[in-house]
Write an enzyme that holds these catalytic residues in place. Structure first.
Site, PDB file in Angstrom:
ATOM      1  N   ARG A 191      52.694  35.694 105.922  1.00 40.13           N
ATOM      2  CA  ARG A 191      51.641  37.165 105.750  1.00 40.13           C
ATOM      3  C   ARG A 191      50.348  36.650 105.463  1.00 40.13           C
ATOM      4  O   ARG A 191      49.473  36.878 106.117  1.00 40.13           O
ATOM      5  CB  ARG A 191      52.358  37.939 104.717  1.00 40.13           C
ATOM      6  CG  ARG A 191      51.514  39.012 104.650  1.00 40.13           C
ATOM      7  CD  ARG A 191      51.457  40.338 105.493  1.00 40.13           C
ATOM      8  NE  ARG A 191      52.519  40.298 106.255  1.00 40.13           N
ATOM      9  CZ  ARG A 191      52.828  41.176 107.474  1.00 40.13           C
ATOM     10  NH1 ARG A 191      51.480  41.637 108.065  1.00 40.13           N
ATOM     11  NH2 ARG A 191      53.873  41.369 108.372  1.00 40.13           N
TER      12      ARG A 191
ATOM     13  N   SER B  40      50.615  38.169 116.838  1.00 41.69           N
ATOM     14  CA  SER B  40      50.000  37.176 116.105  1.00 41.69           C
ATOM     15  C   SER B  40      50.939  36.295 115.431  1.00 41.69           C
ATOM     16  O   SER B  40      50.808  35.337 115.173  1.00 41.69           O
ATOM     17  CB  SER B  40      49.230  38.105 115.063  1.00 41.69           C
ATOM     18  OG  SER B  40      48.531  37.249 113.923  1.00 41.69           O
TER      19      SER B  40
ATOM     20  N   HIS C 223      48.896  34.806 108.649  1.00 37.64           N
ATOM     21  CA  HIS C 223      48.820  35.889 109.572  1.00 37.64           C
ATOM     22  C   HIS C 223      47.145  36.704 108.968  1.00 37.64           C
ATOM     23  O   HIS C 223      46.329  37.091 109.913  1.00 37.64           O
ATOM     24  CB  HIS C 223      49.620  37.140 109.460  1.00 37.64           C
ATOM     25  CG  HIS C 223      49.269  38.507 110.113  1.00 37.64           C
ATOM     26  ND1 HIS C 223      49.152  38.542 111.437  1.00 37.64           N
ATOM     27  CD2 HIS C 223      49.183  39.599 109.638  1.00 37.64           C
ATOM     28  CE1 HIS C 223      48.956  39.722 111.860  1.00 37.64           C
ATOM     29  NE2 HIS C 223      48.856  40.475 110.531  1.00 37.64           N
TER      30      HIS C 223
END
Length: 198
Positions: free
Chosen positions: A35, A12, A38
């Site tokens: 983050r 990812s 993601h």
């Protein structure tokens, strides 16, 4: 104990970094932005997220010193993936409902008052659901080390985040109505994962 990164997460991040280059961001801002992207698969957060490196450094220092983490809802707390943190989330407690009724405020706002009295100054606050919790946090003298202010919704979310940015408190937020529990937890997890690498 070190976190084991699953191959799906590795892939990812590879895809994310293939699609957008965030190398120009300071390290903590980059970690939080990556983050959040993601966790949401939403590249719009690259331009929408408002990070302040000094605020993130303050939050990271507080976490390293063992500061409690206050969340507005259990879903945010559930998304925080490191054991051993002092997590405070009084929204489901009967006292929050009672205080909300007596004060004429939402249960989420009442929970902020309860948590503030419980944790005192220097906590890290993570709001991912309730704009009223973020608004209440701005009215009480919580003296947070960091506020992750990413509530979601058509009513009050964008306004509460604008008020957070105007408040001068150390914060992470975004512009607009989107956000949510997963995104707020992801922003905090980014700091926890940086802490694990140190």
């Amino acid at each position: 104990m070190s976190r084991v990164v699953h191959p799906i997460e590795v892939e990812s991040y590879r895809i994310l970094r293939e699609r957008v280059d965030l190398s120009q961001l300071p390290p903590l801002s980059r970690a939080v932005t990556e983050r959040v992207v993601h966790a949401s698969a939403d590249l719009c957060y690259v331009d929408d997220l408002v990070c302040d490196e000094a605020a993130l450094e303050s939050g990271l220092a507080a976490l390293r010193a063992g500061a409690p983490v206050v969340t507005d809802v259990a879903m945010v707390a559930a998304g925080i993936t490191r054991a051993g943190l002092e997590l405070v989330c009084p929204v489901a407690e009967p006292a929050a409902a009672e205080l909300g009724r007596s004060a004429g405020i939402t249960r989420s706002a009442a929970a902020v008052r309860i948590a503030r009295d419980r944790v005192g100054p220097g906590a890290v606050w993570v709001v991912g659901c309730a704009p009223t919790a973020l608004v209440e946090l701005l009215t009480v003298d919580a003296a947070p080390a960091l506020v992750v202010g990413l509530p979601v919704g058509f009513v009050g979310a964008a306004e509460s985040k604008a008020a957070l940015r105007a408040s001068g408190l150390p914060a992470v937020s975004n512009v607009g109505e989107k956000g949510g529990s997963a995104v707020a937890a992801a922003a905090l997890n980014a700091l926890l994962y940086v802490e694990e690498k140190s």
